[in-house]
Design an enzyme around this catalytic site. Structure first.
Site, PDB file in Angstrom:
ATOM      1  N   CYS A  35     -19.633 -15.045 -74.653  1.00 14.75           N
ATOM      2  CA  CYS A  35     -19.743 -15.251 -73.209  1.00 14.75           C
ATOM      3  C   CYS A  35     -18.506 -15.998 -72.729  1.00 14.75           C
ATOM      4  O   CYS A  35     -18.052 -16.937 -73.383  1.00 14.75           O
ATOM      5  CB  CYS A  35     -20.989 -16.070 -72.865  1.00 14.75           C
ATOM      6  SG  CYS A  35     -22.532 -15.241 -73.266  1.00 14.75           S
ATOM      7  N   ALA A  36     -17.966 -15.598 -71.586  1.00 12.59           N
ATOM      8  CA  ALA A  36     -16.801 -16.278 -71.022  1.00 12.59           C
ATOM      9  C   ALA A  36     -17.168 -17.691 -70.586  1.00 12.59           C
ATOM     10  O   ALA A  36     -16.370 -18.616 -70.715  1.00 12.59           O
ATOM     11  CB  ALA A  36     -16.251 -15.487 -69.845  1.00 12.59           C
TER      12      ALA A  36
END
Length: 145
Positions: free
Chosen positions: A57-58
């Site tokens: 996930c960013a």
């Protein structure tokens, strides 16, 4: 939790599908998802660890899962509003589901159907896939009933 109210994963999906059917465009869906994130209760500080962090996930996402009599108990938090909303949506969908329900459910198709997936950036799409993969992996780790 869904299983305490007698709601299956299929019932939860139907309820969410109905809710999203009233949202006419992506902006309305986006605003609704953000509202879900704002209402999502935070994790305790000691629960935000490397072990609970979702990789891929960013933004930062922490996912805590457990099982209550064979039903998933999922709690999660993110430092990004839209991601908080997405994880809150997944919580509504999966909380109380059994291992078999989780493994049989096509979440990607469901999220496409309600119009969530199509408007996400590629980073958010990858993050959502990572969250779903983590839920699936946790379900697979539970012995079949």
């Amino acid at each position: 939790m869904a299983h305490l109210t007698g709601m299956s994963l299929t019932d939860a999906a139907a309820e969410i599908r109905e809710e999203f059917s009233w949202l006419e465009d992506w902006e309305a869906r986006y605003a609704h998802i953000i509202d879900l994130g704002k209402a999502n209760p935070p994790l305790d500080a000691h629960e935000r660890t490397e072990e609970t962090r979702v990789r891929g996930c960013a933004s930062q996402v922490w996912l805590v899962t457990g099982w209550d009599d064979g039903h998933l108990v999922l709690r999660a938090e993110s430092d990004a509003m839209i991601v908080s909303g997405l994880i809150a949506l997944l919580g509504r969908l999966y909380n109380g589901a059994t291992r078999d329900e989780i493994l049989a459910f096509d979440a990607k198709a469901f999220l496409d159907e309600i119009g969530v997936s199509g408007a996400l950036t590629s980073q958010r799409t990858n993050g959502l896939a990572s969250m779903l993969a983590r839920i699936q992996a946790d379900a697979k780790a539970l012995p079949a009933s």
